[in-house]
Design a protein around this motif. Structure first.
Motif, PDB file in Angstrom:
ATOM      1  N   ASP A 161      92.597 -85.760  45.600  1.00 30.61           N
ATOM      2  CA  ASP A 161      91.429 -86.406  45.000  1.00 30.61           C
ATOM      3  C   ASP A 161      90.221 -86.068  45.889  1.00 30.61           C
ATOM      4  O   ASP A 161      90.029 -86.660  46.960  1.00 30.61           O
TER       5      ASP A 161
ATOM      6  N   HIS B 113      88.053 -86.851  37.216  1.00 37.21           N
ATOM      7  CA  HIS B 113      88.165 -88.007  38.120  1.00 37.21           C
ATOM      8  C   HIS B 113      86.846 -88.778  38.146  1.00 37.21           C
ATOM      9  O   HIS B 113      86.325 -89.106  39.203  1.00 37.21           O
TER      10      HIS B 113
ATOM     11  N   HIS C  41      93.863 -87.111  49.916  1.00 41.82           N
ATOM     12  CA  HIS C  41      92.404 -87.026  49.863  1.00 41.82           C
ATOM     13  C   HIS C  41      91.934 -86.085  50.978  1.00 41.82           C
ATOM     14  O   HIS C  41      92.268 -86.334  52.143  1.00 41.82           O
TER      15      HIS C  41
ATOM     16  N   HIS D 100      82.812 -91.568  40.759  1.00 35.68           N
ATOM     17  CA  HIS D 100      83.939 -92.424  41.159  1.00 35.68           C
ATOM     18  C   HIS D 100      83.782 -93.846  40.641  1.00 35.68           C
ATOM     19  O   HIS D 100      84.166 -94.825  41.287  1.00 35.68           O
TER      20      HIS D 100
ATOM     21  N   ASP E 217      87.129 -86.665  46.413  1.00 42.16           N
ATOM     22  CA  ASP E 217      86.082 -87.641  46.108  1.00 42.16           C
ATOM     23  C   ASP E 217      84.781 -87.355  46.851  1.00 42.16           C
ATOM     24  O   ASP E 217      83.695 -87.646  46.349  1.00 42.16           O
TER      25      ASP E 217
END
Ligand SMILES: [Zn+2]
Length: 276
Positions: free
Chosen positions: A11, A82, A234, A86, A13
């Protein structure tokens, strides 16, 4: 016996994780920046180990770090939805959740040349609208729910949860669910987070975390025919220092167990006809 497969997922992010928490000052932003800094070393490890993976990338990261996202795509890794910044989807109404996914899907299509096949909600939040929206967008699989551990299933629509009566299960949708779990996620194990409301201690030994992950993969290989273990990592967490060496040993340990590594999209397309 088919020993099964591991979907390593990242992920990516970056800064969006901190934006979603309202933390936009230089300190937390720099924590997000580290995710982009670590992409090169993560791609190097995956190239050396010959592991295909899936990157779930918010639209905000796609627009902020185009070079790193292009490198992910060029290395043959899958890029999936995704959110944009966020956003926890339960804070969005249906139109807003649809708009966020449309916007991010367009960014992925611009980068890869095709619309995203997969989706993961930010922080595994979910709404009654999520699956209908994914169906509308032609998304083939989701990886945010926890109804099984090592067996994909079809996500449902139309569940009714009434505390004054039995739960009423809706109907299966065409969206394959590749289940996740906090137990197979690096974030709660390793990341230290302190806010006014909570302290998340994290900072555990990465070797010990991967030993737990490997024990789960071993259980799957030994007991579930053709199982699928979805591991969530992550870049801003696992990319730091010696954690990378622990990840490399985890990959080697999985190989010794006789499990394969596959991208989520390849698993979803393979298992879909066999689900009911
Ligand atoms: Zn995320």
């Amino acid at each position: 016996m088919n020993r099964g497969t591991v979907c390593l997922t990242f992920d990516f992010d970056a800064i969006s994780l901190w934006i979603a928490r309202g933390q936009t000052t230089p300190g937390p932003v720099s924590r997000g920046e580290f995710g982009a800094y670590a992409i090169d070393r993560i791609l190097g490890l995956l190239r050396r180990a010959g592991v295909p993976t899936t990157f779930f990338i918010p639209g905000h990261t796609l627009e902020t770090y185009p070079a790193q996202c292009a490198a992910v795509a060029e290395a043959g890794h899958e890029i999936a939805l995704h959110g944009y910044a966020h956003e926890p989807v339960s804070t969005l109404d249906r139109d807003a959740e649809l708009a966020v996914n449309r916007r991010s899907a367009a960014l992925i299509e611009r980068l890869t040349g095709h619309p995203p096949a997969g989706h993961r909600t930010p922080s595994w939040d979910f709404t009654d609208n999520t699956i209908p929206i994914l169906t509308e967008l032609g998304v083939e699989y989701d990886s945010s729910l926890m109804g099984t551990d090592f067996e994909p299933y079809f996500a449902r629509v139309g569940d009714q949860c009434d505390p004054d009566g039995p739960f009423r299960f809706g109907d299966a949708s065409p969206v394959v669910e590749l289940p996740v779990s906090w137990t197979l996620d690096d974030y709660p194990h390793l990341e230290f987070v302190r806010t006014r409301e909570l302290v998340m201690p994290g900072l555990r030994d990465a070797e010990a975390m991967f030993a737990r992950f490997l024990a789960d993969v071993r259980y799957m290989a030994d007991t579930v025919q053709g199982g699928v273990a979805t591991v969530t990592l992550h870049p801003q967490v696992i990319g730091r220092g010696a954690r990378m060496a622990a990840l490399e040993r985890f990959v080697a340990g999985c190989r010794e167990l006789g499990v394969a590594f596959e991208r989520c999209v390849d698993v979803a397309r393979r298992v879909r006809p066999g689900l009911s």
